[in-house]
Design a protein around this motif. Structure first.
Motif, PDB file in Angstrom:
ATOM      1  N   PRO A 191      19.095  -2.588  41.360  1.00 60.46           N
ATOM      2  CA  PRO A 191      20.552  -2.671  41.410  1.00 60.46           C
ATOM      3  C   PRO A 191      21.158  -2.474  40.033  1.00 60.46           C
ATOM      4  N   ILE A 192      22.343  -1.945  40.029  1.00 59.65           N
ATOM      5  CA  ILE A 192      23.088  -1.860  38.778  1.00 59.65           C
ATOM      6  C   ILE A 192      23.794  -3.194  38.602  1.00 59.65           C
ATOM      7  N   GLU A 249      14.334   4.987  31.225  1.00 58.05           N
ATOM      8  CA  GLU A 249      14.993   4.573  32.476  1.00 58.05           C
ATOM      9  C   GLU A 249      16.109   3.568  32.204  1.00 58.05           C
ATOM     10  N   GLY A 309      19.128   5.203  30.676  1.00 55.91           N
ATOM     11  CA  GLY A 309      19.878   5.950  31.688  1.00 55.91           C
ATOM     12  C   GLY A 309      20.624   5.039  32.637  1.00 55.91           C
ATOM     13  N   LEU A 310      19.964   3.966  33.031  1.00 56.32           N
ATOM     14  CA  LEU A 310      20.571   2.989  33.938  1.00 56.32           C
ATOM     15  C   LEU A 310      21.816   2.372  33.301  1.00 56.32           C
ATOM     16  N   ALA A 362      23.665   3.654  30.947  1.00 58.88           N
ATOM     17  CA  ALA A 362      24.717   4.668  30.841  1.00 58.88           C
ATOM     18  C   ALA A 362      25.423   4.837  32.173  1.00 58.88           C
ATOM     19  N   CYS A 363      24.622   4.852  33.228  1.00 54.41           N
ATOM     20  CA  CYS A 363      25.163   4.992  34.576  1.00 54.41           C
ATOM     21  C   CYS A 363      26.087   3.823  34.884  1.00 54.41           C
ATOM     22  N   GLY A 371      29.434   4.023  33.543  1.00 56.39           N
ATOM     23  CA  GLY A 371      30.281   5.086  34.077  1.00 56.39           C
ATOM     24  C   GLY A 371      30.113   6.414  33.359  1.00 56.39           C
ATOM     25  N   ARG A 372      29.098   6.497  32.506  1.00 53.26           N
ATOM     26  CA  ARG A 372      28.843   7.767  31.818  1.00 53.26           C
ATOM     27  C   ARG A 372      28.121   8.724  32.755  1.00 53.26           C
ATOM     28  N   ALA A 422      24.872  10.730  33.139  1.00 50.81           N
ATOM     29  CA  ALA A 422      23.549  10.475  32.569  1.00 50.81           C
ATOM     30  C   ALA A 422      22.504  11.244  33.347  1.00 50.81           C
ATOM     31  N   LEU A 423      21.502  11.699  32.632  1.00 45.55           N
ATOM     32  CA  LEU A 423      20.409  12.443  33.258  1.00 45.55           C
ATOM     33  C   LEU A 423      19.131  12.024  32.557  1.00 45.55           C
ATOM     34  N   GLN A 424      18.123  11.692  33.333  1.00 50.92           N
ATOM     35  CA  GLN A 424      16.859  11.290  32.727  1.00 50.92           C
ATOM     36  C   GLN A 424      15.703  12.015  33.381  1.00 50.92           C
ATOM     37  N   ILE A 446      26.463  17.777  32.535  1.00 50.17           N
ATOM     38  CA  ILE A 446      25.179  17.963  31.858  1.00 50.17           C
ATOM     39  C   ILE A 446      24.488  19.181  32.472  1.00 50.17           C
ATOM     40  N   ARG A 450      27.008   2.690  42.831  1.00 47.00           N
ATOM     41  CA  ARG A 450      26.552   3.754  41.950  1.00 47.00           C
ATOM     42  C   ARG A 450      25.159   3.374  41.502  1.00 47.00           C
ATOM     43  N   ARG A 451      24.208   4.248  41.790  1.00 50.40           N
ATOM     44  CA  ARG A 451      22.825   3.936  41.435  1.00 50.40           C
ATOM     45  C   ARG A 451      22.257   5.070  40.610  1.00 50.40           C
ATOM     46  N   PHE A 452      21.374   4.697  39.704  1.00 45.45           N
ATOM     47  CA  PHE A 452      20.698   5.682  38.865  1.00 45.45           C
ATOM     48  C   PHE A 452      19.363   5.952  39.528  1.00 45.45           C
ATOM     49  N   ARG A 479      16.536  11.852  37.202  1.00 47.01           N
ATOM     50  CA  ARG A 479      17.332  10.654  37.530  1.00 47.01           C
ATOM     51  C   ARG A 479      18.757  10.909  37.091  1.00 47.01           C
ATOM     52  N   GLU A 480      19.689  10.642  38.018  1.00 51.38           N
ATOM     53  CA  GLU A 480      21.110  10.778  37.722  1.00 51.38           C
ATOM     54  C   GLU A 480      21.845   9.716  38.530  1.00 51.38           C
ATOM     55  N   PRO A 481      23.103   9.486  38.207  1.00 54.19           N
ATOM     56  CA  PRO A 481      23.872   8.551  39.029  1.00 54.19           C
ATOM     57  C   PRO A 481      24.108   9.127  40.431  1.00 54.19           C
ATOM     58  N   ARG A 505      22.186  24.861  37.040  1.00 52.53           N
ATOM     59  CA  ARG A 505      22.789  23.966  36.038  1.00 52.53           C
ATOM     60  C   ARG A 505      22.877  24.642  34.674  1.00 52.53           C
TER      61      ARG A 505
END
Lengths: 488, 382
Positions: free
Chosen positions: A291-292, A332, A335-336, A338-339, A342-343, A345-347, A371, B15-17, B188-190, B293
């Protein structure tokens, strides 16, 4: 409707009532054992008073698959060659109330589909499988099968078969089938009894029916009439109890008949359904994706690191080391966080054996902008935790980028002119925190302090959310130690 | 409230990563997936793992089979027994599934097959991404048939297009391929979860007694196993009542032409492309999946330099949106085609466009960098 099919009041046989209208006579060759199997099966269904509307017939490709398809009047799935049991398994899982029956040939079930046969038996999935064994590929014109006896000449063994045949019933029993029997088309009353027992059995039930192919196999062995085959089966058949008293030599060429196995074991479909009922119970504890942390989602904004001269709007970071240093976990968590902030993010990370031992990387791109680079090859921040990674990736640091490295593990090239920040991260983890495993959190804290790429609180919330329960406090202390080191 | 609604409603607005693979799994849950049959393979295993964890929680069944042949077979069997069913694999497994994908096309079985493409042929670079199955998705099984295939370019779209795939499978009674690639699957992304609504569950049109379920209209209603209609399902040529008839030329002709036409006649309705800056573009970059992309990044970078670059990506790959592409790209002088294969999309574009089509193929397991597309793009615009 042909005269053959005209129903006669009061005299209609079980077979006639259970056969799809409009299809007789069957396409089977004169003398084929398929008709006997169909008749015995209909008799068994009738004697058990099963409703054919609660039965599903699943078949493969070959003459024997045409026994139920299309003749038996029930839902019928005529599938690809060899896969009948696999198709039937999907039906069985979704249709717990129906009887699922596979009727197919020896080539289909023990040749091309042999893997499905033994695994279905192993699972003890509630299917009734009837294998009509005519010892040859009949539909394709008489080629050798895995069940063809040695020395028999077929169209593809014109000089004689040099392979021994499978004893398929024994194979299924050994693989875990819980009801296994073998009879021949000579033993029609025993066949009906075996079919009834198989249909009534809960679990994987298997009946091998040694059956005549008067056309293809008959040609190979010089027997063209059904009566010759039946006389041969009668002469060569031995009850299992009798067979048990004989030597291997004495059993040569015999067909052992009877029930090879009949045991009660937990059935696959029931176990699966019970598990799903338990897990889907609203009362059961939910363990979803990480969970965030609640309340951590803020409107998107530029990364704070821009203020420190990281350049560009988006920031690309690479953590690199060897497998086991927690490089991926650090990526991870970044990235989490950042997510959650509200940014965008890509990992990305390395996969396969390298991630578990060799060179290992985790890349994170953060930013306000779309991105585009999904596999970046130039980085604003490079974190190096091994000498190998230094050799492999140092050139990927952008001009003006920030280099962070473990001072004890990485020796940078002389006169590099880099903005380099060293930290004895592994030593701090081992000596100050007593656990080398948190090296990654020490590095993450140090990196956060140096780059200000994300707010400290966001990273701390992501750590709590993403590390194993019970280790949150240790990981937070490691992060704090790294963070503090940046100020020293 | 169903177990599914109870579980999924907790995700509303979250919102999940997460990984693209996991996002696809959740898309399937939202679409009503109730059966998953699979076999482990990189880079698709995370879909199986997510389904094994989550599917039972919504009351669905996960089974790991002995191989991909069994997985796709069970998925089709389950579909006929009422399931919304899914399997996920990568190139080698996708190759093994081809015969039964043909069975699903021939028997008009709604089901979804996810192929997270990896570098081939054969075992190739097992952990590296590629886009080499574009044509296999179209032509992998033998005989004339049409297929529907979708291609996500982000983690969010892995979710959205899986949802879409289930709806299309039911709408057209056809197998639908979600052609992901290892780059998107392992990203991995949101992911922003929608609010679960019952309308998201892919609806199935069921046959009433007496209705034909293998003919009579382009997409006939489906009679399921257990409906009491004595349905006869066969991969052999069959009449509109489902009974096998393998000797009649007109029966085969009518059946196979209808199966193809139900999808190819819907080409325009099935078309989904996304484009930018095509209004005045001289050179367009056309791509799909992960490669789109860096392709878009290159186009935006070229635009910032005052050039007339355009961008188009195919969201749905098959049936091929030829007419739409011809319209949208009718005025460009040249099209550049970055893709992680040796020209599979390029070949289709050459077929439907009048302008010059230039491949920007890259193989070897590393996605295109933006710069690798920007440079030839600027060159073409000079």
């Amino acid at each position: 409707m042909s005269p053959l099919e005209k129903p006669r009041e009061g005299t209609q046989s079980a077979s006639r009532r259970l056969i799809r209208p409009g299809l007789l006579p069957t396409i089977f060759c004169t003398g084929c054992g398929g008709g006997t199997v169909l008749n015995c099966f209909c008799r068994a269904v009738d004697e058990l008073a099963l409703d054919p509307r609660r039965m599903v017939m699943v078949t493969g490709i070959g003459c024997s698959s045409w026994i139920p398809s299309p003749y038996f009047l029930a839902d019928t799935l005529h599938t690809t060659h060899g896969r009948a049991i696999a198709f039937a398994s999907g039906v069985r899982v979704m249709q717990p109330a129906m009887k699922v029956v596979v009727i197919a040939g020896d080539g289909d079930l023990s040749g091309i589909g042999g893997n499905h046969l033994i695994h279905a038996a192993r699972r003890n999935i509630d299917l009734t499988v009837i294998m009509v064994n005519n010892a040859i590929y009949g539909m394709t014109g008489g080629q050798v099968a895995p069940t063809t006896p040695e020395d028999v000449p077929t169209t593809t063994t014109p000089h004689g078969n040099v392979e021994p045949p499978f004893d398929v019933a024994s194979l299924v029993a050994a693989a875990g089938g819980t009801f296994v029997a073998r009879w021949t088309t000579y033993h029609v009353f025993d066949l009906v009894k075996a079919f009834k027992a198989a249909l009534a059995h809960k679990g994987f039930s298997f009946v091998e029916v040694v059956s005549q192919c008067t056309t293809s196999y008959g040609k190979a062995v010089g027997m063209r009439r059904a009566a010759e085959f039946l006389a041969d089966y009668k002469a060569r058949s031995l009850r299992l109890s009798k067979a048990a008293t004989l030597s291997a030599e004495e059993l040569e060429g015999k067909i052992t008949v009877g029930t090879l196995r009949n045991v009660a074991k937990p059935e696959f479909r029931e176990r699966l359904h019970a598990q799903v009922a338990r897990v889907s119970d609203p009362g059961s504890a939910r363990q979803g994706p990480e969970p965030i942390p609640p309340g951590a989602v803020n409107p998107p904004g530029p990364p704070a690191g821009v203020a420190r001269g990281l350049g560009g709007e988006n920031v690309a970071l690479r953590f690199a080391g060897f497998g086991g240093q927690g490089v991926v976990k650090a990526g991870e968590i970044l990235g989490l966080a950042a997510c959650a902030e509200g940014r965008r993010a890509l990992q990305n990370q390395s996969y396969g054996s390298s991630a578990r031992g060799g060179l290992c990387t985790a890349d994170v791109t953060l930013g306000p902008d779309e991105i585009f680079e999904i596999e970046p090859d130039a980085f604003d921040v490079l974190v190096l935790l091994s000498q190998d990674s230094c050799g492999a990736f140092l050139h990927q640091l952008r001009a003006g980028g920030v280099l962070i490295y473990d001072r004890d593990l990485v020796k940078l090239p002389e006169g590099n002119g880099l903005r380099a920040h060293g930290i004895p991260a592994t030593k701090i983890a081992a000596e100050e925190l007593g656990r080398k495993v948190v090296t990654n959190m020490v590095v993450l804290g140090f990196c956060a302090a140096i780059t200000e790429v994300l707010p400290r609180a966001a990273l701390e919330r992501a750590i709590v959310a993403n590390v194993p329960k019970g280790t949150e406090e240790l990981n937070l202390r490691a992060f704090a130690a790294g963070f503090a080191h940046a100020a020293s | 409230m169903s177990a599914r609604a109870a579980q999924l409603s907790t995700l509303a607005g979250a919102r999940r990563f997460m990984l693209g693979d996991e996002a696809a799994a959740f898309g399937a849950l939202f679409a009503g997936c109730s059966f998953f049959g699979g076999y482990p393979i990189t880079p698709a295993s995370e879909i199986a793992e997510a389904m094994a964890r989550e599917l039972p929680r919504v009351g669905g069944y996960y089974v790991q089979f002995e191989d991909e042949l069994a997985s796709i077979s069970a998925v089709i069997g389950a579909a006929w027994a009422g399931a919304r069913s899914l399997t996920a694999t990568s190139g080698p497994g996708f190759s093994l599934m081809q015969e039964s994908i043909g069975y699903a096309a021939m028997t008009e079985t709604p089901c979804v097959v996810i192929d997270v493409q990896r570098s081939g042929p054969c075992t190739g670079q097992a952990t590296k991404p590629a886009q080499g199955d574009l044509q296999q998705a179209r032509w992998g099984t033998h005989g004339d048939h049409e297929i529907i295939a979708l291609s996500p370019w982000s983690v969010q779209e892995c979710f959205d297009l899986t949802l879409d795939a289930f709806a299309l499978a039911e709408r057209y009674r056809s197998p639908v391929i979600l052609l992901m690639d290892g780059a998107v699957g392992h990203l991995r992304e949101p992911l922003l979860f929608p609010t679960f609504r019952e309308e998201m569950l892919a609806p199935r049109r069921r046959a009433r007694p007496g209705e034909l379920h293998f003919g009579g209209e382009p997409v006939p209603p489906m009679a399921q196993i257990g409906d009491g209609l004595d349905v006869h399902i066969t991969g052999s040529t069959h009449r509109p009542n489902g009974i096998r008839d393998v000797n009649s030329e007109p029966v085969h002709d009518e059946l196979v032409r209808r199966l193809c036409a139900k999808i190819s006649d819907a080409r325009e309705a099935l078309t989904r492309v996304e484009h930018r800056h095509l209004e005045d573009a001289r050179v367009a970059v056309v791509s799909f999946g992960a490669t789109a992309r860096p392709a878009l990044g290159a186009v935006e970078a070229a635009r910032r330099r005052g050039t007339r670059a355009g961008f188009l990506r195919l969201v749905r790959l098959w049936p091929f949106p030829g007419p739409a592409l011809a319209r949208l790209l009718g005025r460009v002088e040249k099209v550049l085609v970055p893709e992680m294969n040796l020209g599979q999309l390029n070949r289709e574009l050459e077929r439907v466009l009048d302008c010059e089509v230039v491949p920007l193929s890259k193989i070897g397991g590393v996605a295109h960098a933006q710069e690798e597309i920007l440079e030839p793009l600027l060159e073409a615009l000079r």
